[in-house]
Every structure is written in C-alpha cells, then in structure tokens.
Write an enzyme that holds these catalytic residues in place. Structure first.
Site, mmCIF file in Angstrom:
data_model
loop_
_atom_site.group_PDB
_atom_site.id
_atom_site.type_symbol
_atom_site.label_atom_id
_atom_site.label_comp_id
_atom_site.label_asym_id
_atom_site.label_seq_id
_atom_site.Cartn_x
_atom_site.Cartn_y
_atom_site.Cartn_z
ATOM 1 N N CYS A 170 2.615 -4.517 7.186
ATOM 2 C CA CYS A 170 2.540 -4.491 5.618
ATOM 3 C C CYS A 170 3.800 -3.730 5.002
ATOM 4 O O CYS A 170 4.705 -3.169 5.509
ATOM 5 C CB CYS A 170 1.185 -3.387 5.593
ATOM 6 S SG CYS A 170 -0.111 -4.430 6.153
ATOM 7 N N HIS B 266 0.968 -0.929 0.064
ATOM 8 C CA HIS B 266 0.044 -0.057 -0.101
ATOM 9 C C HIS B 266 0.784 1.191 -0.012
ATOM 10 O O HIS B 266 1.949 1.200 0.204
ATOM 11 C CB HIS B 266 -1.005 0.028 1.175
ATOM 12 C CG HIS B 266 -0.156 0.102 2.523
ATOM 13 N ND1 HIS B 266 0.015 1.313 3.262
ATOM 14 C CD2 HIS B 266 0.023 -0.897 3.395
ATOM 15 C CE1 HIS B 266 0.769 0.953 4.296
ATOM 16 N NE2 HIS B 266 0.933 -0.366 4.635
#
Length: 225
Positions: A193, A177
C-alpha cells in the site's frame, strides 16, 4: 472541482501493504537547522477527529517529503493521483503544469507494489484493517492475531483515512492510507500500500471524490538519492 486557493495555502510547504516495520528514515542530512513554522502548523495535532491525530515531528522527515505545490509535467488530467514509487511521491495533478506533491512510503519489495491505472472506488474515515492471507502466511505470528481484522482508531496501521484502489471494477487490495510511523515516509517500508503522513491523507481525502483516477508508475526498487 479543485479549489486552487487551498493549494496555494499548502504551497510552502494488498488491504495489502498496510503494516509497520519500525524502520527509521536514513535521509535526514538535508534538514534545515530550524523548522519552517508553516510546516509545523501544517503537521500540528488535529483535535476534531473521533480519535487523536498527533502532531508530526517533522525533524524526522526529509523536507522534500512534506506537502507542497510543485511544477509537474504529465499527460494525466487535473484531478488524477499519480504515485511514483521510485521517488516516493504522490501527486494530485492540477492545471497549468502544477501538482500538489505528498511524500509517501511504498512497498519494500518491487513485487509488493500495485502498478498501472485504477480508480478510487471507496473512501473511508478511520477504516477497519485486515491483513491479507499472503501477509498472514508470510508472518503468521505477527499478523495471525489480526486475521479477523482491527477496527478503526488510534494504533490502526491505516491511520485516519483510506482510499481504496479498484481496477476493472474489482478491489485490488491496495490502498492510499495514513500511518502510525510518519518517520518511514520516503522509504520502502510497506507490504504494497501507499502510506501518507496522517495529516496528508486527511488533506488528500478531502480533495478527491470517489471515481478519481489513480496511476501507479512501475517501481524499480532503486533507492532515492
């Protein structure tokens, strides 16, 4: 099919670890005295999105972490995404021993990182963000107010795009992301992440379809030299 011409244009150049820390990038000694205008253009503001995507101050980022095509030896097939947490790079594998390389930020602790092979089972523009129960438990004052989630938009820690990693048909809670802190690219900063510069995750999002294979190499926690 991957369009090689797009890569040549770029050549000079768990919902886990999706949080911010305010850490600055310590490795800026390699920056050139002047900024490459092609990189300035590559990381300019994007004005045709539902929310602002500001220009990136690339003077805050080590040049090695800016998007570029490189030689890359791997057994993975073209179209595969390979993430190397140790080097803080993500590679989109091309043909003929080449790859498009992006600088990334990774989990600040080895145990926070997903490892192994998975699949991009979902793609989202301006994704909704919800901290995991583990994140809320570790830092209730920080994440508790967002237990019901945050809609996509300016200030959302996932940025303008997210690619969702599944394994054996199940959501791993790890994503590729964007970030609201581009200066943290190249560091161990997230809760697991893989964060990209916003312009880079938009670029990668447009190049890979759902069902793309993702391989995350084991993380040692070693510092990048």
């Amino acid at each position: 099919m991957i369009d090689r011409r797009l890569f040549l244009l770029a050549a000079p150049v768990a919902l886990a670890g999706c949080t911010t820390t305010g850490t600055s990038n310590p490795r800026l000694s390699a920056l050139p005295p002047t900024l490459d205008p092609q990189y300035v253009k590559m990381y300019a503001a994007i004005n045709d999105e539902p929310f602002p995507v500001p220009a990136v101050d690339i003077s805050q980022i080590d040049p090695r972490f800016l998007r570029q095509e490189v030689a890359y030896s791997t057994r993975e097939q073209p179209g595969t995404i390979v993430v190397d947490p140790n080097e803080r790079f993500a590679y989109l594998v091309l043909a003929n021993g080449r790859a498009l390389r992006y600088g990334v930020g990774v989990g600040k602790q080895e145990g926070f990182n997903f490892r192994g092979a998975g699949t991009i089972a979902r793609k989202a523009k301006w994704p909704h963000w919800t901290p995991t129960p583990d994140m809320i438990r570790r830092e209730p004052d920080r994440y508790g107010p967002y237990a019901s989630g945050m809609p996509g938009g300016e200030g959302n820690p996932l940025g303008p795009r997210a690619l969702y990693i599944y394994k054996d048909g199940r959501d791993t809670l790890y994503r590729l992301h964007g970030t609201v802190e581009p200066w943290t690219i190249g560091t161990m900063v997230s809760s697991g992440c893989i964060r990209f510069i916003n312009q880079d995750i938009i670029d990668l999002y447009g190049r890979v379809p759902v069902d793309t294979k993702v391989v995350v190499l084991p993380a040692t926690g070693a510092a990048v030299s």
